[in-house]
Design an enzyme around this catalytic site. Structure first.
Site, PDB file in Angstrom:
ATOM      1  N   ASN A   6       4.484  51.127  57.579  1.00 30.16           N
ATOM      2  CA  ASN A   6       5.721  50.338  57.468  1.00 30.16           C
ATOM      3  C   ASN A   6       6.493  50.538  56.160  1.00 30.16           C
ATOM      4  O   ASN A   6       7.712  50.524  56.165  1.00 30.16           O
ATOM      5  CB  ASN A   6       5.444  48.858  57.723  1.00 30.16           C
ATOM      6  CG  ASN A   6       4.440  48.269  56.774  1.00 30.16           C
ATOM      7  OD1 ASN A   6       3.539  48.957  56.299  1.00 30.16           O
ATOM      8  ND2 ASN A   6       4.586  46.998  56.470  1.00 30.16           N
ATOM      9  N   GLU A  27      -5.801  45.242  51.683  1.00 32.24           N
ATOM     10  CA  GLU A  27      -4.482  44.607  51.857  1.00 32.24           C
ATOM     11  C   GLU A  27      -4.198  44.637  53.353  1.00 32.24           C
ATOM     12  O   GLU A  27      -3.839  45.679  53.900  1.00 32.24           O
ATOM     13  CB  GLU A  27      -3.408  45.393  51.098  1.00 32.24           C
ATOM     14  CG  GLU A  27      -3.564  45.388  49.599  1.00 32.24           C
ATOM     15  CD  GLU A  27      -3.090  44.091  48.961  1.00 32.24           C
ATOM     16  OE1 GLU A  27      -2.548  43.221  49.673  1.00 32.24           O
ATOM     17  OE2 GLU A  27      -3.283  43.944  47.744  1.00 32.24           O
ATOM     18  N   CYS A  69       4.234  43.153  56.104  1.00 32.46           N
ATOM     19  CA  CYS A  69       3.063  42.283  56.096  1.00 32.46           C
ATOM     20  C   CYS A  69       3.414  40.902  55.551  1.00 32.46           C
ATOM     21  O   CYS A  69       2.853  39.902  55.955  1.00 32.46           O
ATOM     22  CB  CYS A  69       1.981  42.912  55.241  1.00 32.46           C
ATOM     23  SG  CYS A  69       2.583  43.359  53.605  1.00 32.46           S
ATOM     24  N   GLU A 100      -3.014  44.007  44.386  1.00 35.01           N
ATOM     25  CA  GLU A 100      -2.234  45.130  43.897  1.00 35.01           C
ATOM     26  C   GLU A 100      -1.160  44.553  42.988  1.00 35.01           C
ATOM     27  O   GLU A 100      -1.018  43.343  42.875  1.00 35.01           O
ATOM     28  CB  GLU A 100      -1.643  45.912  45.071  1.00 35.01           C
ATOM     29  CG  GLU A 100      -2.757  46.527  45.911  1.00 35.01           C
ATOM     30  CD  GLU A 100      -2.332  47.640  46.836  1.00 35.01           C
ATOM     31  OE1 GLU A 100      -1.346  47.448  47.556  1.00 35.01           O
ATOM     32  OE2 GLU A 100      -3.011  48.687  46.853  1.00 35.01           O
TER      33      GLU A 100
HETATM   34  P1  NAP Z   1      -3.563  50.460  60.801  1.00 37.81           P
HETATM   35  O1  NAP Z   1      -3.491  50.864  62.213  1.00 37.81           O
HETATM   36  O2  NAP Z   1      -4.677  49.618  60.350  1.00 37.81           O
HETATM   37  O3  NAP Z   1      -3.522  51.839  59.954  1.00 37.81           O
HETATM   38  C1  NAP Z   1      -3.525  51.835  58.554  1.00 37.81           C
HETATM   39  C2  NAP Z   1      -4.067  53.161  58.055  1.00 37.81           C
HETATM   40  O4  NAP Z   1      -5.457  53.252  58.400  1.00 37.81           O
HETATM   41  C3  NAP Z   1      -3.400  54.385  58.694  1.00 37.81           C
HETATM   42  O5  NAP Z   1      -3.306  55.417  57.746  1.00 37.81           O
HETATM   43  C4  NAP Z   1      -4.394  54.749  59.780  1.00 37.81           C
HETATM   44  O6  NAP Z   1      -4.301  56.089  60.196  1.00 37.81           O
HETATM   45  C5  NAP Z   1      -5.692  54.487  59.056  1.00 37.81           C
HETATM   46  N1  NAP Z   1      -6.877  54.344  59.910  1.00 37.81           N
HETATM   47  C6  NAP Z   1      -6.954  54.210  61.251  1.00 37.81           C
HETATM   48  N2  NAP Z   1      -8.255  54.128  61.639  1.00 37.81           N
HETATM   49  C7  NAP Z   1      -8.999  54.206  60.511  1.00 37.81           C
HETATM   50  C8  NAP Z   1     -10.391  54.172  60.242  1.00 37.81           C
HETATM   51  N3  NAP Z   1     -11.314  54.055  61.208  1.00 37.81           N
HETATM   52  N4  NAP Z   1     -10.804  54.272  58.953  1.00 37.81           N
HETATM   53  C9  NAP Z   1      -9.903  54.387  57.948  1.00 37.81           C
HETATM   54  N5  NAP Z   1      -8.572  54.433  58.147  1.00 37.81           N
HETATM   55  C10 NAP Z   1      -8.123  54.341  59.411  1.00 37.81           C
HETATM   56  O7  NAP Z   1      -2.228  49.709  60.347  1.00 37.81           O
HETATM   57  P2  NAP Z   1      -0.735  50.050  60.733  1.00 37.81           P
HETATM   58  O8  NAP Z   1      -0.502  49.688  62.154  1.00 37.81           O
HETATM   59  O9  NAP Z   1      -0.390  51.428  60.266  1.00 37.81           O
HETATM   60  O10 NAP Z   1       0.063  49.042  59.761  1.00 37.81           O
HETATM   61  C11 NAP Z   1       0.398  47.758  60.084  1.00 37.81           C
HETATM   62  C12 NAP Z   1      -0.568  46.768  59.497  1.00 37.81           C
HETATM   63  O11 NAP Z   1      -0.660  46.928  58.085  1.00 37.81           O
HETATM   64  C13 NAP Z   1      -0.104  45.334  59.716  1.00 37.81           C
HETATM   65  O12 NAP Z   1      -1.205  44.557  60.100  1.00 37.81           O
HETATM   66  C14 NAP Z   1       0.408  44.917  58.339  1.00 37.81           C
HETATM   67  O13 NAP Z   1       0.388  43.527  58.113  1.00 37.81           O
HETATM   68  C15 NAP Z   1      -0.533  45.642  57.456  1.00 37.81           C
HETATM   69  N6  NAP Z   1       0.036  45.772  56.127  1.00 37.81           N
HETATM   70  C16 NAP Z   1      -0.502  45.025  55.102  1.00 37.81           C
HETATM   71  C17 NAP Z   1       0.059  45.085  53.835  1.00 37.81           C
HETATM   72  C18 NAP Z   1      -0.486  44.275  52.691  1.00 37.81           C
HETATM   73  O14 NAP Z   1      -0.110  44.534  51.556  1.00 37.81           O
HETATM   74  N7  NAP Z   1      -1.332  43.302  52.938  1.00 37.81           N
HETATM   75  C19 NAP Z   1       1.163  45.925  53.606  1.00 37.81           C
HETATM   76  C20 NAP Z   1       1.673  46.648  54.670  1.00 37.81           C
HETATM   77  C21 NAP Z   1       1.105  46.574  55.928  1.00 37.81           C
HETATM   78  P3  NAP Z   1      -3.374  56.493  61.466  1.00 37.81           P
HETATM   79  O15 NAP Z   1      -1.972  56.178  61.065  1.00 37.81           O
HETATM   80  O16 NAP Z   1      -3.638  57.934  61.650  1.00 37.81           O
HETATM   81  O17 NAP Z   1      -3.833  55.643  62.612  1.00 37.81           O
END
Ligand code: NAP
Length: 498
Positions: free
Chosen positions: A167, A265, A299, A474
């Site tokens: 995002n 995070e 997020c 962070e």
């Molecule tokens: P996600 O599906 O959890 O993916 C995040 C990252 O993890 C991607 O690079 C993904 O790779 C990778 N990943 C997938 N499977 C993994 C595994 N088994 N081991 C290690 N890494 C793995 O999240 P998203 O859909 O991209 O992002 C949205 C989420 O992020 C939302 O829940 C949002 O709230 C959260 N977020 C949190 C913050 C914060 O600061 N708290 C900030 C921004 C976003 P791929 O892309 O190749 O699947």
């Protein structure tokens, strides 16, 4: 070299080759030559391609990072020297900010104005701030009763795996890379598969700034296939993860098996509490910004609006008029506020969530539908009323431009509703009552609370979650500390002289 298979706006000067990983200071193909198309969320069309890494590439990247760390070429420089390199990166980023904004806008579907003033500017600030911390990586001295000199050193941890979501690709990469590097670590960065381009751009910027080969590496590829290998890798010393709660919990469990420090995070589902005594004109702008910004894919969004009952109908009336007027659509138009969702997958998820809300009896105040723009992944900003707190659309993170509105009668009830989900990242209070601000803010289960505003972030102010939103912080000196380990050195000074 430039990306050759991209539209003019993106290809104007992006100096990194398509279909390559950045390992050991070099651009190279994936071990098996695999590639994946990069799709523009605005058009649904292919704009570039990236290498699709294998576990052999993960090994190569971790190996390069390990070698660079152990050689001391970066880890044993003084903080001040590392800081100078980051400041050089800041200079390059400032020179190339428009290229980077165009790249981020097309890759992630961000309206260009926001790519410029939020994504690129904030990433630059992260590097600038981290560089300032690098000027004084101070330890401390402890007075102890024994006749000994005790001092505490802050040292880099080693090889950091930095994993980020789709995002805010550039910002979330920078919030990890900048403090990790200034602390002296080497980094293997895996950006999200849907939005990988700015991480590759950063690789070239950091190389041009003078970060030694092997200190910063980027692998693009499937998290599902590579994630476990990277997180569990015996030569990775720390994992910094931003992403969903589900994947974060899985990765944290894996990291714990090899006792790696882990920053998490994770997801959010913040409540924004609007009291009847708020400055309503200002508050409505805040409420709308908090759920439409980045098409709701942030997020720390405020997708749950809790409104004190006396103004509930008025607020719904204002939202029904104002939200459809938010400039929507073309990401290249400087006036656009809301662009597409980042992928077909996101569009499907948001659509399914709103359908589930309808089944739960939601009143659709406005929006509630996909928009055909001749390609791309557009969902109209949506306001839903009449849902109870256990409806899926209220309980769970939607991650789209969707606001649920619920009334409350007392401050106590508002606090209980705000704290009533599994998440605890952000929170907000809109009120003119100073005593209430302090009373409510300290009872909200969240890592940050915004009062009479939303999403004001600064690299110096710690950011992170509680409960299912994760742990660790962070931003601020806290971020630097999470990339350091503490060593105590105690020197016996022998018999005390009379
Ligand atoms: P996600 O599906 O959890 O993916 C995040 C990252 O993890 C991607 O690079 C993904 O790779 C990778 N990943 C997938 N499977 C993994 C595994 N088994 N081991 C290690 N890494 C793995 O999240 P998203 O859909 O991209 O992002 C949205 C989420 O992020 C939302 O829940 C949002 O709230 C959260 N977020 C949190 C913050 C914060 O600061 N708290 C900030 C921004 C976003 P791929 O892309 O190749 O699947």
């Amino acid at each position: 070299m430039t990306i050759t298979d991209t539209p003019a706006a993106v290809s104007s000067g992006v100096h990194f080759p398509p279909g390559r990983l950045f390992i050991g200071g070099e651009w190279r193909e994936a071990a098996d030559g695999g590639r994946r198309d990069v799709i523009s969320p605005a058009t649904g069309k292919v704009i570039s391609s990236v290498a699709w890494a294998t576990t052999a590439d993960v090994d190569a990247a971790v190996g390069a990072a390990r070698e660079s760390f152990d050689s001391g070429v970066w880890s044993r420089l003084s903080g001040r020297e590392r800081s100078r390199v980051l400041l050089k990166a800041v200079e390059i980023l400032r020179e190339r900010r428009e290229e980077l904004a165009q790249l981020e806008s097309h890759d992630a579907g961000k309206p260009i104005t926001f790519a410029r003033i939020v994504d690129v500017e904030h990433a630059i600030l992260q590097f600038e701030y981290a560089a300032s911390l690098g000027q004084h990586l101070d330890g401390s001295v402890r007075e102890i009763p024994a006749n000994a000199h005790a001092y505490i050193r802050k040292e880099p941890i080693g090889v950091v795996a930095a994993i980020t979501p789709f995002n805010f690709p550039l910002i979330l990469s920078s919030t990890k890379i900048a403090p990790a590097l200034v602390a002296g670590n080497s980094v293997v960065h895996k950006p999200a598969s849907d939005t990988p381009l700015s991480a590759l751009f950063m690789a070239q910027v950091l190389k041009d700034a003078g970060v030694p080969d092997g200190v910063f590496n980027v692998i693009t590829g499937s998290g599902a296939s590579l994630g476990d290998h990277l997180v569990g890798h015996p030569q990775v010393d720390k994992v910094a993860f931003t992403g969903s709660t589900e994947v974060g919990a899985h990765a944290a469990a894996l990291a714990s098996r090899t006792l790696k420090p882990f920053t998490a995070e994770l997801g959010g589902n913040a409540a924004n509490i609007l009291f009847a005594d708020a400055d309503l004109d200002k508050a409505i702008g805040t409420v709308i910004g908090a759920f439409v910004f980045n098409a709701g894919q942030f997020c720390m969004a405020g997708p749950r609006l809790l409104v004190e009952r006396p103004i509930y109908d008025t607020v719904l009336g204002i939202l029904s008029q104002a939200v459809p007027g938010v400039p929507f659509g073309d990401i290249t138009d400087e006036a656009t506020v809301v662009g597409p969702l980042a992928s077909q997958n996101q569009l499907d998820k948001v659509t399914a969530m709103v359908e589930s809300a309808r089944r739960d009896g939601a009143q659709v105040v406005c929006g509630g539908e996909q928009v055909d723009m001749g390609g791309g992944f557009y969902y109209r900003p949506t306001v839903l009323a009449g849902l109870s707190s256990d409806a899926e659309c209220v309980r769970e993170e939607v991650f789209g431009p969707v606001l649920t509105v619920q009334p409350f009668d007392t401050e106590e009830e508002a606090i209980s509703m705000a704290n009533g989900t599994a998440y605890g990242l952000a929170s907000g209070i809109q009120t003119s009552n100073i005593a209430r601000i302090h009373r409510v803010a300290k009872r909200l289960d969240a890592g940050i609370c915004w009062v009479n505003g939303w999403a004001v972030l600064d690299p110096s102010v710690p950011f992170g979650g509680v409960k299912a939103s994760g742990w660790g912080r962070e931003y601020g000196p806290e971020a630097l500390a999470s990339y350091q380990r503490t060593k105590s050195i105690v020197i016996d000074l022998g018999e005390e002289q009379a």
